[in-house]
Scaffold this motif. Structure first.
Motif: not given
Length: 642
Positions: A105-111, A179-187, A192-193, A213-217
């Motif tokens: 997630m750190t990499a995804l957000v920074a990207d 970002e977790a909420a947007i991706l519906q990662l509800s739990e 920290d990063p 998501f990472i695999h596709k996008e």
């Protein structure tokens, strides 16, 4: 950087949220969930899952009822990334700490928020973060895109903090949760990063959705995790990924902290489809042995799952598969023992010249190591950039990037009890121990104090506790462990016997390594024999010797009162070199690659292979030996030289 300054637009977030929500609603609706704990009897009766008419017409089936793989993880999930189907799962909605898997997630957000490849600066706070991977210097400037490599290859906590601080740390962590909420990662939640916080938590199911998501996008982030190493003008970062080189590996991330245990998100291309391979994700939380867990789950999928044909409500099975018995733990642990590893001096020069500073290239022909449950070797010197040369005749200090490379090669545990580990003083020794721990390599023979040095390193496999102790007979005496001082265990310790006896009581079988003997001698001496026999009498099972730099003889030994296989011991007096730059003789350019199957009853099957180094110091040729069975009563009391 402040997010309110235009880097992140809420309008963009809303639009992205709508797109991703629709995508993952479709992704989630196709899931067929089977809990292998609560519904283990139903795993084999999973019904084919029909796809929408407009989608790929695939389904899976499992003919075998009750064939559940052995998995140590508290929670796991195996699913198809293309269809969203869940094949196997356990506790998929239970939250656990994620450790360094958080760095995905750190990499995804920074990207996402990196505008025009910004330049970040290394701060004092970032360098104060636990762990040394990355090799950064205070005030150093680096492109954000370059920081993804130490983040995902070496799992650098410093890199995670540098990225977060560059984009305003508080806002960055908030963005991770958004970002977790947007991706519906509800739990899923982040504190920290880096993943050091036990409050970084998720579920096996949420991690599966993140992987999808990472695999596709954002497949370029996964591509980084499949690299063996990456270099820029100032740094070389080596991967510590255990799965590199495994068939079909598509990428992923693993982690470890004491609260989280071992965690993983691993993606594979698996040959289970009628028209080719399928993209499969495996997520693990709370594992005691992530590599074996993933291996067992992959084996299960390959044997039991098949995709093909046109799916429909009344579709018959496409392909008949023969049944397999319920998977059981093996009755033995496979141990591999390697000799001296020294990656400084001539080896370092070769790596810089021939492999661009990539130490993992040294191991590219030794994939066989990953077939063992436990791999042991002797680390002949510190791996650090700290300390100062104490002025020995030969002083070694290996580049810190060798440690992730050793982990990636499959090394489980290293002895630090030798005459070169103190070449650059206490500071380098302490730093080496910290780097080994950070990269999930256990060590023995020394510690931060006497108590740690005397405590056996324990690795549990298949319900068997295997312990390791290390001693040096070659100094340095000033580096002896004390109650309040880091150091080594010495064979001259007045409590030598007591230490071994105490350790043997904590495990099922104890392995003791000795740095002893005389250099370049092919036959062990009386002192080596005395120490080895004494250790077995005290409760050790296997004795491993290093220091002579050449292979020496082996021996089967048991005390006179031994009446069963469990007290029969095996001694390898010297394994010689595994990787060293001693090119002056053929004997120093090879070593013993010792494989031992250690059975529950104490019997053993021993294979003495020989591994040879090429002219760039790669172990590239393994000459197989013949397996020898060792058990009581074939071995009478006393010694048998082999």
């Amino acid at each position: 950087m402040n997010f309110s300054g235009g880097k992140i637009r809420w309008g963009f977030l809303v639009i992205l949220g709508i797109i991703v929500s629709v995508s993952f609603a479709s992704f989630s609706l196709r899931n067929a969930i089977h809990d292998t704990v609560a519904q283990s009897a139903n795993v084999g009766n999973a019904s084919p899952v029909a796809q929408a008419d407009t989608g790929p017409k695939y389904f899976y089936f499992n003919k075998i009822s009750g064939a559940i793989p052995k998995v140590t993880a508290s929670a796991y999930l195996v699913g198809d990334l293309d269809t969203g189907e869940i094949i196997l799962t356990k506790n998929q909605n239970q939250k656990f700490p994620t450790a360094s898997v958080s760095k995905l997630m750190t990499a995804l957000v920074a990207d996402e928020i990196n505008g025009g490849d910004e330049v970040a600066q290394v701060t004092k706070r970032a360098l104060a973060t636990y762990g040394e991977n990355g090799g950064f210097r205070l005030g150093e400037k680096m492109k954000v895109s370059d920081l993804f490599y130490p983040l995902l290859l070496e799992s650098s906590n410093d890199a995670a903090e540098i990225l977060a601080e560059h984009f305003d740390r508080e806002a960055f962590v908030k963005k991770m949760n958004q970002e977790a909420a947007i991706l519906q990662l509800s739990e899923t939640s982040y504190e920290d990063p880096s993943g050091l916080s036990p409050k970084n938590q998720s579920t096996a199911y949420d991690l599966f959705k993140l992987a999808g998501f990472i695999h596709k996008e954002k497949h370029e982030l996964l591509d980084i995790t499949t690299l063996r190493s990456y270099s820029n003008k100032k740094h070389n970062w080596s991967s510590n990924n255990q799965f590199l080189g495994d068939s079909g590996y598509l990428g992923g991330k693993s982690g470890f902290t004491d609260p989280a245990k071992e965690t993983a998100v691993s993606l594979f291309s698996v040959p289970i489809g009628e028209n080719g391979n399928r993209s499969i994700a495996i997520t693990l939380l709370g594992s005691k042995d992530r590599y074996k867990d993933v291996e067992n789950l992959l084996k299960f999928v390959k044997k039991n799952i098949y995709y093909g044909g046109v799916a429909g409500a009344n579709t018959a099975w496409i392909k008949q598969k023969d049944g397999i018995p319920e998977i059981k733990d093996p009755d033995f642990v496979t141990l591999s023992f390697l000799g001296d590893i020294m990656l400084d001096r001539g080896v370092k020069s070769s790596v810089l010249k021939n492999f661009g500073g990539d130490y993992s290239a040294l191991f590219e022909k030794m994939g066989v190591l990953k077939k063992s449950d436990i791999v042991f070797a002797n680390l002949e010197g510190p791996a650090s950039d700290k300390g100062s040369d104490r002025g020995n005749l030969y002083s070694f200090e290996m580049d810190p990037s060798v440690v992730p490379a050793l982990k990636g090669a499959g090394i489980s545990i290293l002895s630090v009890a030798n005459n070169h580990i103190g070449d650059f003083g206490h500071e380098a020794f302490i730093d080496t121990l910290a780097r080994l721990k950070e990269n999930e390599i256990q060590y023995t023979g020394g510690g931060i104090n006497r108590a740690e040095a005397e405590t056996p390193a324990v690795i549990e496999k298949y319900g068997m506790k295997i312990g390791f102790l290390g001693f040096t007979d070659k100094g340095p005496e000033w580096l002896r462990a004390k109650d309040d001082q880091t150091g080594l265990l010495s064979v001259n310790d007045p409590r030598f016997d007591e230490i071994i006896v105490n350790a043997s009581k904590q495990v099922d079988y104890l392995i003791v390594s000795f740095h002893f003997g005389e250099e370049y001698e092919k036959k062990h001496n009386n002192r080596q024999e005395k120490l080895a026999h004494e250790a077995i009498d005290d409760g050790a099972k296997i004795i491993i010797g290093t220091h002579p730099h050449v292979m020496e003889d082996t021996e089967v030994y048991s005390s006179k009162d031994c009446t069963q296989s469990s007290c029969v011991g095996y001694i390898a007096y010297s394994l010689g070199n595994f990787i060293f730059d001693q090119i002056f003789s053929a004997d120093t350019m090879k070593g013993m690659f010792l494989n031992i199957k250690l059975y529950r009853d104490g019997s053993m099957a021993v294979t003495k292979n020989t591994v040879r180094l090429n002219d760039v110091f790669q172990p590239d040729t393994v000459v197989p030996g013949k397996e020898e069975k060792i058990k009581f009563p074939e071995v009478k009391s006393g010694a048998l030289l082999l």
